[in-house]
Enzyme design. Structure first.
Site, PDB file in Angstrom:
ATOM      1  N   GLU A 263      50.186  47.117  41.472  1.00 26.33           N
ATOM      2  CA  GLU A 263      49.414  48.353  41.237  1.00 26.33           C
ATOM      3  C   GLU A 263      50.029  49.516  42.015  1.00 26.33           C
ATOM      4  O   GLU A 263      49.334  50.241  42.737  1.00 26.33           O
ATOM      5  CB  GLU A 263      47.952  48.156  41.675  1.00 26.33           C
ATOM      6  CG  GLU A 263      47.291  46.941  41.069  1.00 26.33           C
ATOM      7  CD  GLU A 263      45.819  46.784  41.445  1.00 26.33           C
ATOM      8  OE1 GLU A 263      45.185  47.747  41.912  1.00 26.33           O
ATOM      9  OE2 GLU A 263      45.296  45.670  41.267  1.00 26.33           O
TER      10      GLU A 263
HETATM   11  C1  GLA Z   1      41.882  47.761  42.793  1.00 22.47           C
HETATM   12  C2  GLA Z   1      41.800  46.925  41.546  1.00 22.47           C
HETATM   13  C3  GLA Z   1      42.299  47.668  40.337  1.00 22.47           C
HETATM   14  C4  GLA Z   1      41.777  49.076  40.292  1.00 22.47           C
HETATM   15  C5  GLA Z   1      42.077  49.773  41.584  1.00 22.47           C
HETATM   16  C6  GLA Z   1      41.564  51.180  41.557  1.00 22.47           C
HETATM   17  O1  GLA Z   1      43.158  47.853  43.263  1.00 22.47           O
HETATM   18  O2  GLA Z   1      42.508  45.717  41.643  1.00 22.47           O
HETATM   19  O3  GLA Z   1      41.904  47.001  39.196  1.00 22.47           O
HETATM   20  O4  GLA Z   1      40.401  49.081  40.046  1.00 22.47           O
HETATM   21  O5  GLA Z   1      41.438  49.070  42.613  1.00 22.47           O
HETATM   22  O6  GLA Z   1      41.716  51.782  40.341  1.00 22.47           O
END
Ligand code: GLA
Length: 360
Positions: A263
């Site tokens: 992410e």
């Molecule tokens: C966390 C979750 C993601 C997303 C982010 C914020 O990292 O794993 O799915 O919700 O927060 O967008």
């Protein structure tokens, strides 16, 4: 005339320089990294314009659904699944010939209240929770077993507090930590070919990292099918430092598992993990200046230098959101504070950070 010619030369040089800038060519980010790891993007479930799909195709070869596969959106009411948005994202991903990661089967956020409650509103017992979680995982992972090659099975179960091991979530309160083992076992039964990940944030913190490693070693000792560590990598201009990131990658590599950056983004503001109100004094400098763009490019270059160094372990790097036009960081931790965390600007044009990441 002479004067005009003199003036024209620098302009021509400038234009040539722009035309040959690496980012303007046919190659996309995924092509620069084809010998290292996949490059992914987290996508919403809406219709995409042709310009967007050709942009995705150029730069990415992996997709994660930003929200659509989490428990709340996919099973808002018990046994009523909302598959249609996911199915259409799966179709787009297939059409573009991209891989798909699944996110996420078990998380304490974005989970509906019914999941933990009886009809009379009282909290369910462990057996009922196991039943619900197993049904959820079998249904979702089973349905997409030919589409999803890797799942974030469990997300964020480790506590941020130094003295606390597991996050005291509803899952944990009702079932203790055993449900984590079962979640992996059920995911493996439902989707035997999928790689199964543990995903978390702030793994650059050495205390939290040790706890994650301890938990994974425990799973490995019990032969629980866990194949990888997902580093969310919601980072910022001020963290992690090069040595902190290197240590993180080194420590996780020692587990002998697959590593994925799941992410990635880089806030231009100092990192905060809790949401808070807008603060006039603290939040007044929200402009994306040239200096910030340069600092961000430098930091992104450092991240990717280390990702390349550890590319034997790292199989995929996914960005959280498409471009600076929209990021979850526009609303977190401070509501309506614009952030600029990605490699592409609001018009999908490559930023300096992009140039820095492909310059190696
Ligand atoms: C966390 C979750 C993601 C997303 C982010 C914020 O990292 O794993 O799915 O919700 O927060 O967008």
């Amino acid at each position: 005339m002479q004067q005009i010619l003199k003036l024209l030369v620098p302009v021509t040089l400038l234009l040539t320089a722009c035309a040959t800038t690496k980012s303007n060519g046919e190659k996309g980010l995924k092509d620069y990294y084809k010998d290292y790891f996949d490059i992914g993007v987290a996508l919403p479930t809406r219709n995409f314009s042709e310009a967007e799909t050709s942009f995705f195709k150029k730069h990415f070869n992996s997709v994660t659904a930003e929200n659509a596969m989490k428990i709340q959106p996919i099973q808002p009411v018990q046994n009523q699944y909302n598959f249609a948005p996911v199915d259409s994202l799966v179709a787009v991903t297939r059409r573009l010939n991209m891989k798909m990661r699944g996110h996420t089967l078990c998380w304490h956020n974005q989970v509906p209240d019914w999941f933990f409650k009886r009809e009379d509103g009282s909290t369910i017992d462990k057996a009922t929770l196991y039943d619900r979680l197993k049904t959820h995982i079998y249904t979702v992972a089973g349905r997409y077993k030919n589409d999803i090659y890797a799942w974030d099975v469990v997300n964020e179960v480790i506590s941020d507090k130094k003295e606390e091991f597991y996050r005291p979530s509803k899952f944990y309160e009702i079932a203790g930590a055993d449900y984590i083992d079962s979640a992996y076992t059920w995911a493996h039964e439902a989707a035997p070919d999928a790689l199964l990940f543990y995903n978390d944030y702030n793994e650059i913190d050495s205390t939290k990292r040790s706890k994650i490693i301890q938990m994974i070693r425990g799973l490995q000792a019990k032969n629980i099918p866990v194949h990888g560590i997902g580093l969310q990598a919601h980072w910022a201009l001020n963290e992690p430092s090069e040595s902190q990131l290197e240590q993180t990658l080194k420590d996780f590599s020692a587990l002998g598992l697959n590593i994925q950056i799941t992410e990635l983004d880089m806030s231009i503001y100092p990192k905060e993990h809790q949401s808070r109100e807008w603060d006039a004094a603290r939040d007044k400098n929200t402009l994306y200046t040239n200096d910030i763009a340069n600092a961000q490019a430098e930091k992104y270059a450092m991240f990717f230098k280390l990702f390349r160094k550890y590319s034997k372990q790292i199989s995929s790097v996914t960005f959280w959101n498409i471009s600076d036009k929209h990021s979850w960081l526009d609303d977190f931790p401070v509501k309506n504070r614009k952030d600029y965390p990605l490699l592409f600007d609001k018009d999908l044009q490559p930023k300096k950070a992009y140039e820095a990441v492909i310059d190696f």
